[in-house]
Design a protein around this motif. Structure first.
Motif, PDB file in Angstrom:
ATOM      1  N   ASP A 228       0.834  -1.197   0.000  1.00  0.00           N
ATOM      2  CA  ASP A 228       0.000   0.000   0.000  1.00  0.00           C
ATOM      3  C   ASP A 228       0.870   1.249   0.000  1.00  0.00           C
ATOM      4  O   ASP A 228       0.714   2.150   0.823  1.00  0.00           O
ATOM      5  CB  ASP A 228      -0.931  -0.012   1.220  1.00  0.00           C
ATOM      6  CG  ASP A 228      -2.210  -0.779   0.929  1.00  0.00           C
ATOM      7  OD1 ASP A 228      -2.603  -0.826  -0.236  1.00  0.00           O
ATOM      8  OD2 ASP A 228      -2.790  -1.315   1.878  1.00  0.00           O
ATOM      9  N   THR A 229       1.788   1.327  -0.935  1.00  0.00           N
ATOM     10  CA  THR A 229       2.699   2.464  -1.022  1.00  0.00           C
ATOM     11  C   THR A 229       1.945   3.780  -1.151  1.00  0.00           C
ATOM     12  O   THR A 229       2.357   4.802  -0.605  1.00  0.00           O
ATOM     13  CB  THR A 229       3.641   2.288  -2.230  1.00  0.00           C
ATOM     14  OG1 THR A 229       4.306   1.034  -2.114  1.00  0.00           O
ATOM     15  CG2 THR A 229       4.664   3.405  -2.294  1.00  0.00           C
ATOM     16  N   LEU A 230       0.848   3.745  -1.876  1.00  0.00           N
ATOM     17  CA  LEU A 230       0.106   4.974  -2.162  1.00  0.00           C
ATOM     18  C   LEU A 230      -1.102   5.171  -1.254  1.00  0.00           C
ATOM     19  O   LEU A 230      -1.959   6.002  -1.538  1.00  0.00           O
ATOM     20  CB  LEU A 230      -0.336   4.963  -3.625  1.00  0.00           C
ATOM     21  CG  LEU A 230       0.814   4.916  -4.642  1.00  0.00           C
ATOM     22  CD1 LEU A 230       0.264   4.820  -6.052  1.00  0.00           C
ATOM     23  CD2 LEU A 230       1.699   6.143  -4.505  1.00  0.00           C
TER      24      LEU A 230
ATOM     25  N   ALA B 250      -6.053  16.695 -10.180  1.00  0.00           N
ATOM     26  CA  ALA B 250      -5.402  16.208 -11.390  1.00  0.00           C
ATOM     27  C   ALA B 250      -4.451  15.075 -11.032  1.00  0.00           C
ATOM     28  O   ALA B 250      -3.988  14.963  -9.898  1.00  0.00           O
ATOM     29  CB  ALA B 250      -4.639  17.346 -12.069  1.00  0.00           C
ATOM     30  N   VAL B 251      -4.158  14.244 -12.009  1.00  0.00           N
ATOM     31  CA  VAL B 251      -3.218  13.143 -11.768  1.00  0.00           C
ATOM     32  C   VAL B 251      -1.866  13.694 -11.347  1.00  0.00           C
ATOM     33  O   VAL B 251      -1.178  13.114 -10.501  1.00  0.00           O
ATOM     34  CB  VAL B 251      -3.077  12.275 -13.036  1.00  0.00           C
ATOM     35  CG1 VAL B 251      -2.064  11.157 -12.807  1.00  0.00           C
ATOM     36  CG2 VAL B 251      -4.424  11.683 -13.426  1.00  0.00           C
ATOM     37  N   THR B 252      -1.491  14.842 -11.896  1.00  0.00           N
ATOM     38  CA  THR B 252      -0.208  15.438 -11.517  1.00  0.00           C
ATOM     39  C   THR B 252      -0.197  15.838 -10.044  1.00  0.00           C
ATOM     40  O   THR B 252       0.844  15.744  -9.387  1.00  0.00           O
ATOM     41  CB  THR B 252       0.091  16.659 -12.397  1.00  0.00           C
ATOM     42  OG1 THR B 252      -1.051  17.544 -12.394  1.00  0.00           O
ATOM     43  CG2 THR B 252       0.397  16.235 -13.827  1.00  0.00           C
ATOM     44  N   ASP B 253      -1.347  16.259  -9.518  1.00  0.00           N
ATOM     45  CA  ASP B 253      -1.433  16.599  -8.089  1.00  0.00           C
ATOM     46  C   ASP B 253      -1.194  15.360  -7.225  1.00  0.00           C
ATOM     47  O   ASP B 253      -0.488  15.421  -6.212  1.00  0.00           O
ATOM     48  CB  ASP B 253      -2.805  17.191  -7.756  1.00  0.00           C
ATOM     49  CG  ASP B 253      -3.082  18.489  -8.495  1.00  0.00           C
ATOM     50  OD1 ASP B 253      -2.125  19.245  -8.725  1.00  0.00           O
ATOM     51  OD2 ASP B 253      -4.254  18.725  -8.841  1.00  0.00           O
TER      52      ASP B 253
ATOM     53  N   ARG C  45       5.181  11.948  -4.412  1.00  0.00           N
ATOM     54  CA  ARG C  45       6.602  12.177  -4.675  1.00  0.00           C
ATOM     55  C   ARG C  45       7.145  11.149  -5.665  1.00  0.00           C
ATOM     56  O   ARG C  45       8.186  10.529  -5.457  1.00  0.00           O
ATOM     57  CB  ARG C  45       7.411  12.167  -3.372  1.00  0.00           C
ATOM     58  CG  ARG C  45       6.995  13.268  -2.407  1.00  0.00           C
ATOM     59  CD  ARG C  45       7.838  13.264  -1.164  1.00  0.00           C
ATOM     60  NE  ARG C  45       7.409  14.318  -0.241  1.00  0.00           N
ATOM     61  CZ  ARG C  45       7.955  14.568   0.953  1.00  0.00           C
ATOM     62  NH1 ARG C  45       8.959  13.796   1.375  1.00  0.00           N
ATOM     63  NH2 ARG C  45       7.513  15.538   1.716  1.00  0.00           N
ATOM     64  N   MET C  46       6.391  10.978  -6.730  1.00  0.00           N
ATOM     65  CA  MET C  46       6.785  10.057  -7.788  1.00  0.00           C
ATOM     66  C   MET C  46       6.686  10.760  -9.132  1.00  0.00           C
ATOM     67  O   MET C  46       5.943  11.739  -9.288  1.00  0.00           O
ATOM     68  CB  MET C  46       5.860   8.831  -7.824  1.00  0.00           C
ATOM     69  CG  MET C  46       5.959   7.912  -6.649  1.00  0.00           C
ATOM     70  SD  MET C  46       4.808   6.510  -6.855  1.00  0.00           S
ATOM     71  CE  MET C  46       5.151   5.591  -5.352  1.00  0.00           C
TER      72      MET C  46
ATOM     73  N   THR D 244       5.738   6.596 -13.115  1.00  0.00           N
ATOM     74  CA  THR D 244       5.825   5.625 -12.021  1.00  0.00           C
ATOM     75  C   THR D 244       4.546   5.612 -11.205  1.00  0.00           C
ATOM     76  O   THR D 244       4.042   4.551 -10.812  1.00  0.00           O
ATOM     77  CB  THR D 244       7.021   5.951 -11.107  1.00  0.00           C
ATOM     78  OG1 THR D 244       8.221   5.877 -11.874  1.00  0.00           O
ATOM     79  CG2 THR D 244       7.102   4.979  -9.935  1.00  0.00           C
ATOM     80  N   PHE D 245       4.014   6.810 -10.959  1.00  0.00           N
ATOM     81  CA  PHE D 245       2.781   6.908 -10.175  1.00  0.00           C
ATOM     82  C   PHE D 245       1.624   6.187 -10.872  1.00  0.00           C
ATOM     83  O   PHE D 245       0.880   5.428 -10.238  1.00  0.00           O
ATOM     84  CB  PHE D 245       2.412   8.364  -9.947  1.00  0.00           C
ATOM     85  CG  PHE D 245       1.091   8.557  -9.258  1.00  0.00           C
ATOM     86  CD1 PHE D 245       0.973   8.361  -7.884  1.00  0.00           C
ATOM     87  CD2 PHE D 245      -0.043   8.915  -9.969  1.00  0.00           C
ATOM     88  CE1 PHE D 245      -0.245   8.512  -7.243  1.00  0.00           C
ATOM     89  CE2 PHE D 245      -1.261   9.073  -9.343  1.00  0.00           C
ATOM     90  CZ  PHE D 245      -1.362   8.872  -7.974  1.00  0.00           C
TER      91      PHE D 245
END
Length: 318
Positions: A208-210, A226-229, A235-236, A240-241
């Protein structure tokens, strides 16, 4: 929902946590319609996998009249169990009982013929054995649970919590399931939802890293996400995220956020009289028409139909 009888079938070698989960989730409480019964092949003491015993007050006759039957996992995995159990499960299913398994309990359902032609899951370390023994079953080793309507299966241990909360959510709605989750000090769900009031939970094969990022997002559903947020919070890199998020949830980030927003709207429809437009704004879906669109696509009902079905549920206090 009228009185609903849940019977937990404890077999020889039953795994302690697998037995404890449904007895905790469906333990009778004020405002809940569940009646809980624990049974075995016969009355008396059933040996556990850990060297102690379970005292069961009833035998297989307890399955007669059960609305929901839950079969916890047992060890050794896949070992034969009495033929009377298979017959009792088949008769119960034919009568209309909903039957669920936790972990290795899927083997009892499979050997009884209840999973033939269906999707199913079990603990990841036994998924290959289940698939080889029953090639007619579509075994999905990388999901937390599978709901096939009248037959449900879950992966190991903690996934049994997800399955049981899912059953409560089907029966009584999001708010009651969330309240039970708070009592258990566990997440009310680990992903979003799909049609027929069914949340879709997916695997976390790499951990469960995220989890912290998902929790962060759940507190900000009313804001643009947003996905970027999300990637920045984790911090990926974006690439990778996206890969890790799909591995842990089975969804893209945007799909997961959308389903989380719909689930937040479900809770508000159950517990408030807010207009649909206000609910849509609160959960980050903008307009009532947008909420109706996604509600219909994901749940196959309108918000008003959902409110009529699930509003007014008794909310338990801590």
């Amino acid at each position: 929902m009228s009185s609903h009888r849940v019977t937990v079938l404890v077999l020889d070698g039953a795994l302690p946590l697998d037995v404890g989960i449904p007895t905790q989730v469906f333990h009778p409480r004020d405002g809940l319609p569940y009646e809980l019964t624990v049974c075995g092949v016969a009355t008396g003491t059933v040996p556990s996998s850990e060297g102690f015993g379970y005292a069961v007050p009833q035998g297989l006759d307890a399955l007669i009249g059960a609305d929901t039957i839950i079969v916890p996992g047992y060890a050794p995995v896949g070992r034969p169990i009495p033929a009377t159990v298979y017959e009792a499960l088949r008769r119960a299913h034919a009568r209309g009982s909903r039957i669920a398994s936790i972990c290795y309990g899927a083997f009892a359902l499979a050997d009884a013929g209840l999973l033939e032609g269906r999707r199913a899951t079990t603990h990841w370390d036994a998924a290959e054995m289940l698939a080889l023994r029953h090639p007619d079953i579509l075994v999905e080793p990388n999901v937390l649970f599978v709901d096939e309507g009248s037959v449900l299966t879950s992966a190991g241990v903690a996934a049994g919590i997800d399955l049981c909360l899912h059953i409560v959510r089907r029966d009584l709605g999001v708010s009651v399931a969330n309240d039970i989750a708070r009592r258990l000090v566990t997440a009310p769900y680990r992903s979003g939802g799909q049609a027929q009031y069914l949340p879709r939970s997916s695997p976390a094969p790499h951990g469960d890293t995220l989890a912290a990022t998902r929790e962060w997002a759940l507190t900000r559903l009313h804001e643009p996400l947003a996905v970027t947020d999300l990637a920045k919070h984790a911090r990926m890199s974006l690439r990778t995220f996206m890969r890790r998020f799909a591995e842990e949830t089975g969804d893209t980030p945007l799909q997961w956020v959308l389903r989380a927003r719909v689930d937040a709207a479900r809770a508000l429809l159950e517990t408030t009289k807010l207009p649909v437009d206000q609910i849509a704004e609160r959960v980050g879906l903008g307009t009532g028409s947008n909420l109706r669109l996604h509600f219909r696509r994901i749940l196959d009902v309108s918000p008003s139909e959902y409110r009529a079905a699930f509003s007014g549920r008794t909310i338990l206090t801590p």
